[in-house]
Design an enzyme around this catalytic site. Sequence first.
Site, mmCIF file in Angstrom:
data_model
loop_
_atom_site.group_PDB
_atom_site.id
_atom_site.type_symbol
_atom_site.label_atom_id
_atom_site.label_comp_id
_atom_site.label_asym_id
_atom_site.label_seq_id
_atom_site.Cartn_x
_atom_site.Cartn_y
_atom_site.Cartn_z
ATOM 1 N N SER A 2 -52.091 -18.825 69.523
ATOM 2 C CA SER A 2 -53.463 -18.484 69.112
ATOM 3 C C SER A 2 -53.613 -18.733 67.627
ATOM 4 O O SER A 2 -52.623 -18.699 66.880
ATOM 5 C CB SER A 2 -53.737 -17.007 69.387
ATOM 6 O OG SER A 2 -53.036 -16.202 68.459
ATOM 7 N N ASP A 3 -54.833 -18.979 67.189
ATOM 8 C CA ASP A 3 -55.086 -18.874 65.759
ATOM 9 C C ASP A 3 -54.871 -17.394 65.419
ATOM 10 O O ASP A 3 -54.879 -16.526 66.301
ATOM 11 C CB ASP A 3 -56.497 -19.342 65.385
ATOM 12 C CG ASP A 3 -56.583 -19.659 63.883
ATOM 13 O OD1 ASP A 3 -55.687 -19.222 63.128
ATOM 14 O OD2 ASP A 3 -57.536 -20.334 63.463
ATOM 15 N N TRP A 4 -54.690 -17.127 64.145
ATOM 16 C CA TRP A 4 -54.273 -15.783 63.740
ATOM 17 C C TRP A 4 -55.381 -14.753 64.011
ATOM 18 O O TRP A 4 -56.371 -14.684 63.303
ATOM 19 C CB TRP A 4 -53.870 -15.808 62.270
ATOM 20 C CG TRP A 4 -52.385 -16.021 62.065
ATOM 21 C CD1 TRP A 4 -51.571 -15.239 61.297
ATOM 22 C CD2 TRP A 4 -51.541 -17.034 62.627
ATOM 23 N NE1 TRP A 4 -50.266 -15.709 61.378
ATOM 24 C CE2 TRP A 4 -50.223 -16.800 62.184
ATOM 25 C CE3 TRP A 4 -51.749 -18.103 63.513
ATOM 26 C CZ2 TRP A 4 -49.139 -17.598 62.558
ATOM 27 C CZ3 TRP A 4 -50.671 -18.899 63.874
ATOM 28 C CH2 TRP A 4 -49.389 -18.635 63.398
ATOM 29 N N GLY A 5 -55.212 -14.014 65.076
ATOM 30 C CA GLY A 5 -56.197 -13.005 65.431
ATOM 31 C C GLY A 5 -57.242 -13.496 66.417
ATOM 32 O O GLY A 5 -58.245 -12.818 66.657
#
Length: 742
Positions: A224-227
Amino acid sequence: MDTSKLSLEQKAELLSGHGPWRTHAFPEAGADSIVLGDGPHGIRREVVEDYSKGIPESVPATCFPPAVAVGSSWDPEVAERLGAALGREARASGVAVLLGPGVNIKRSPLCGRNFEYLSEDPLLSGVLGSAYVRALQHEGVGASVKHFAANNQETDRMRISADVDERTLREIYFPAFERVVTEAQPATVMCSYNRINGVYASQNRWLLTDVLRTEWGYSGTVISDWGAVVDRVAALVAGLDLEMPGTGGASAQEVVDAVRSKEIDESIVDRSVVRIAELTRLGHAEEQEAFDPPAHHALARQLAADCVVLLKNDNAVLPLDGVSRIAVIGELAVTPRYQGDGSSRVNSTTVDIPLDEITALATERGATVVHAGGYSPGEAEKVARRADVAVVFAGTTIEAEGYDRTSIALPGDQVDTIRAVAAVAERTVVVLSNGGVVSLEDWHDDVDAIVEGWLLGQAAGGALADVLFGVVNPSGRLAETIPLRLEDTPCHVNFPGESGHVRYGEGVMVGYRYYETVGRDARYPFGHGLSYTRFEIADLAVEETGPDTATATVRVTNTGARPGKHVVQLYVATDAGEVRRPARELRAFRKVFLEAGRSAEVRFDLGRRAFAYWDITTSGWVVAGGTYRIQLGESSSVIVAEAGIELTGDPIIRELTMESTFGEWSAHPVVGAEFRQHLTRGLPAEHTENAEEAHREGLAMAANIPMRLFTRQAPGLFSDEILHRLMKISGTVPVSRERVPA
Ligand code: BGC
């Protein structure tokens, strides 16, 4: 790995990060803790993983040219050398997965992260992205191609729904990812924050599994992208393996609960656990000795110089041969802008100061340099008057991840300074440093030369000096259109969206595809870029090599007096097919180096995909039969050679139903003739004399009426038996759904 060695709790834990940058370690099951780090044009490895005092400093690393520059190189070799150097630095700092490259398409010049993306064109982005990934991974470091997908703005980036039709996704926003995945097998693919047609990328099964894995054959790890994970269980089911960063055990608990309550099968957990364990093997890549910072700085300078685009050079004012007094003007000559802000920000090992680099090369040539700092028109005028040539450094003041720009104008004091200098200087050169496109309109015609330096990394100063003095012959080409006005840009009325949605209303008409199709002038078109030498294109020959494939050969000659590199750009133009095609599309390119007076033959192999469009009715790539023009361009606007080719195309035979229109029945390639015969026979006798004409007129008027309604309006014209028989035969030839590689 053997998943049975881990408890459900341990497996669930492995599915999310351990803190901001690491994976969990379960050595008993073969899963190591590895470090993931930004990316994309330098290593950002934080010294401490403690955010209590804000974003921590990162270890010194080479800031190589950001993607905006690399895109302008049009040179896979630049991307390759960059990828390899990043690999060496990643290894030296213990980073196993480097978070790059970013291959999102530049949809609007306002996107705050355009400096991290390569181009407005998917082919250019894909070719460069895959060269980068191959070279990086060759060094034993994993890549993370990002942000998948349709992440083309920063405004509301964590929630916005990019509302895009499928043809546009397939033709514009996917192909760079598709090429990187199929050609370079990146260790990871990073999903974006945004939603696509309402569904978060992180939990979009169609995107992360059907397209990425089933269609493109991806076997690596989706992170995932961060968050970016909203619902951990939904994301897991959709195909998202590793959530980053860690959530302190909260996500693991959700996964455990979902398995225990039988909401999901444990095999779904195992599937991702195996992929993550496989990824962590990258941690075994042998530690290398520390990289060589001066050597990497020298490389950064070479690469940067190959990315510079010479936009304008009236009366060959550049290179600065034989000048004795040079005025260097502007704050950016002493405080260079060479990278953007946000997650890609690199703590550079050293930074070249343009003024110093210019002074060094000028001194070698017996010339003197004077400088006026700031942007004060009065000061600037004074030094410009006393010089043979004035070089003004201008550019954007800040561009960063997290928000979009609202204007493409340069700061007012810079514009005033350029104009004041141009009014008094014998010759004026403007050197630009900017991550996103800036308007040149307030001063373009006043100056003699414009050097587009984009953001060139820590060696920007040296690279720009090399280009100004002709140590390097500029060979960059625009990877994005420079518009006359922001309002001319294709998505202007649909950017950045509203009420949680951004409508990609321009469809496939992105960048030059739009300008060329509607005939709208740009200040400088996609592909434009000058050289200190001249090139000529001749002897274009195109030949069909198989069903709907071709080769094109062409001779390119350096007819000027200096060695240089030329980018041969091949576009395909056609009106064939049932869908609106862009006026032309880049389908191949090659950068060639030629000594003065030398020539070379360049050959391009054009596969089916070079001619195909995405057909939404059959969910596949279709080559329409018809005429295709192979065009060689100096840019997307200036075509210098053209040759035609006839392609047979795919047999597109659609099964008729009562919902098919009268026109579709009539024109059907299998049963249309018989249908028309029945029609003529069924018409009242007094009309038969003019049957042809009546038929034509009737056809035009009825063309858009579904057969369901037509039979009601003209009862008895066709028997049910005839219609049913024709419908049955109509579908006997299968629709071509062949999938072709990128
Ligand atoms: C960015 C990514 C980056 C990640 C880690 C995110 O906010 O969108 O590009 O790799 O942070 O820093």
